[in-house]
Design a protein around this motif. Structure first.
Motif, mmCIF file in Angstrom:
data_model
loop_
_atom_site.group_PDB
_atom_site.id
_atom_site.type_symbol
_atom_site.label_atom_id
_atom_site.label_comp_id
_atom_site.label_asym_id
_atom_site.label_seq_id
_atom_site.Cartn_x
_atom_site.Cartn_y
_atom_site.Cartn_z
ATOM 1 N N GLY A 154 30.160 126.007 6.513
ATOM 2 C CA GLY A 154 29.442 125.905 4.630
ATOM 3 C C GLY A 154 30.199 127.112 4.017
ATOM 4 O O GLY A 154 29.539 126.979 2.962
ATOM 5 N N GLN A 155 30.963 128.524 4.315
ATOM 6 C CA GLN A 155 30.739 129.658 3.549
ATOM 7 C C GLN A 155 32.263 130.509 3.851
ATOM 8 O O GLN A 155 32.077 130.482 5.048
ATOM 9 N N HIS A 156 32.944 130.852 3.185
ATOM 10 C CA HIS A 156 33.846 131.715 3.379
ATOM 11 C C HIS A 156 33.329 133.025 3.729
ATOM 12 O O HIS A 156 32.692 133.233 2.760
ATOM 13 N N GLY A 157 33.493 133.777 4.975
ATOM 14 C CA GLY A 157 33.584 134.897 5.299
ATOM 15 C C GLY A 157 32.592 135.050 5.893
ATOM 16 O O GLY A 157 31.812 136.332 6.181
ATOM 17 N N SER A 196 37.142 129.990 5.743
ATOM 18 C CA SER A 196 37.795 131.664 5.871
ATOM 19 C C SER A 196 37.148 132.479 6.981
ATOM 20 O O SER A 196 36.165 132.499 6.992
ATOM 21 N N THR A 197 37.950 132.730 8.276
ATOM 22 C CA THR A 197 37.788 133.545 9.212
ATOM 23 C C THR A 197 38.169 135.607 9.030
ATOM 24 O O THR A 197 38.479 136.097 9.863
ATOM 25 N N SER A 250 45.362 133.272 9.997
ATOM 26 C CA SER A 250 43.902 132.697 9.241
ATOM 27 C C SER A 250 44.027 131.832 7.920
ATOM 28 O O SER A 250 45.345 131.884 7.405
ATOM 29 N N MET A 251 44.134 130.375 8.411
ATOM 30 C CA MET A 251 44.815 129.437 7.760
ATOM 31 C C MET A 251 43.731 128.884 6.975
ATOM 32 O O MET A 251 43.583 127.127 7.331
ATOM 33 N N PRO A 252 42.305 129.536 6.709
ATOM 34 C CA PRO A 252 41.121 129.016 5.748
ATOM 35 C C PRO A 252 42.081 127.189 4.596
ATOM 36 O O PRO A 252 43.046 128.037 4.005
ATOM 37 N N LEU A 253 41.120 126.468 4.706
ATOM 38 C CA LEU A 253 41.846 125.216 3.407
ATOM 39 C C LEU A 253 43.351 125.141 3.802
ATOM 40 O O LEU A 253 43.850 124.036 2.974
#
Length: 359
Positions: free
Chosen positions: A61-64, A126-127, A146-149
């Protein structure tokens, strides 16, 4: 499989995946299509690598935020994670609280076995800005995309570029940022200045061939961690991470942190909630410069921040790439058609002029 050729190209060109290497694929369940994409990556990976592992976990639910326990176990094995839990360190790592990185690293180095050579991470959230990613790339030499979204349509645009040219421009910009000591950004509704003195820029070239290489896919940016207490001014944004805002919002910075947010979009309430839970989420974290000539989409920050001629400013965590702020939040905001000055002792340079690179 719909994207077999594109995934094979990613493995071969971007990751230089070899037959004798092991591969780990991780994603979350935020979007329904991610399960299908995970399976496609897995099936192609089995044809190119001696061993492939995959894991899908519940959305954070949240980036980082740090990945959950099951991802750490899949990556490092049960023994080191149990040891970290017994020492009380694992909880602190997961929550991004204060802890000794040396102590964590010592346990992981002593007990970890059979780590992957390559990790492809495409959870929605994102990680990139996590200790998980940092320890794998910096201390264990894992190559990490890393490929968030990420959305499969990106294979046909920002993934279909001359990566050597993207790398050349990105490295050139990173050299300028590293030499610089201060930055001033001007755009419609934005006038922001901060220090980058003593910080090392990183080029996200999209080519992760050496041990420890990491970055986004699609790639195409150069980024640096500003000095955390140095930002003053204001920044107006039109887009959140995955949508156009109903109306613009403005961040007002003082002493390096967001002192006030002006605007009526619902995203303001979300940020105020984050800031209430994590005071350090207000802190300036990153300056990035887009270098991908085929990045066009503006309502998805993974692609938007790579658009050639844009800059993006992030708030939140930056301890994994040269800063000192540790917090379970990191989000980038793109500024369009900026004019950017960079300077140092006895020199200054017009770096971008209304979105046109001057290098």
């Amino acid at each position: 499989m719909m994207f077999e050729a594109h995934i094979e190209k990613l493995y071969r060109i971007n990751m230089n995946l070899r037959e004798d290497e092991t591969l780990l694929l991780i994603t979350d369940d935020t979007k329904p299509y991610l399960a299908d994409l995970l399976e496609e990556f897995y099936q192609v990976g089995k044809l190119m690598s001696k061993r492939v592992k995959k894991i899908q976990y519940s959305s954070l639910g949240q980036h980082g935020k740090e990945p959950p326990e099951e991802v750490w176990i899949e990556t490092f094995g049960e023994s080191p994670i149990e040891e970290l839990k017994r020492s009380g360190l694992f909880r602190r790592v997961i929550n991004k609280e204060s802890y000794s990185e040396e102590d964590v690293l010592s346990i992981l180095k002593k007990h970890a076995q059979d780590l992957p050579h390559v990790i492809i991470a495409f959870p929605y959230y994102s990680t990139t800005h996590t200790f998980y990613r940092k320890v794998l790339t910096r201390y264990f030499g894992v190559r990490y995309a890393s490929m968030p979204l990420f959305e499969p349509e990106m294979f046909y645009g920002p993934m279909d570029v001359d990566w050597e040219e993207v790398g050349r421009v990105s490295n050139q910009i990173a050299e300028i940022l590293t030499e610089g000591e201060w930055v001033e950004i001007k755009a419609d509704g934005t006038q922001l200045e901060f220090s980058i003195k003593g910080r090392q820029a990183i080029a996200d070239t999209g080519l992760f061939h050496r041990p420890g290489d990491y970055g986004n896919l699609p790639a195409g940016e150069s980024f640096i961690a500003p000095v955390e207490d140095s930002a003053y001014g204001k920044m107006t944004i039109l887009y959140g991470p995955d949508r156009r805002l109903d109306s613009p919002i403005t961040f007002k910075f003082k002493d390096g942190a967001v002192e006030e947010i002006e605007g009526f979009d619902p995203y303001v309430k979300y940020l105020e909630k984050v800031f209430k839970e994590h005071e350090r989420a207000r802190t300036i974290a990153e300056l990035g410069v887009g270098t991908n000539p085929k990045a066009k989409r503006v309502d998805n920050v993974l692609e938007c921040e790579k658009i050639l001629g844009t800059v993006h400013v992030a708030i939140g965590d930056n301890h994994t790439f040269g800063g000192i702020n540790k917090v379970p939040f990191h989000t980038d905001y793109v500024i369009f058609e900026p004019t950017v000055m960079i300077g140092g002792k006895g020199w200054q340079k017009l770096f971008l002029e209304k979105g046109r690179l001057r290098i």
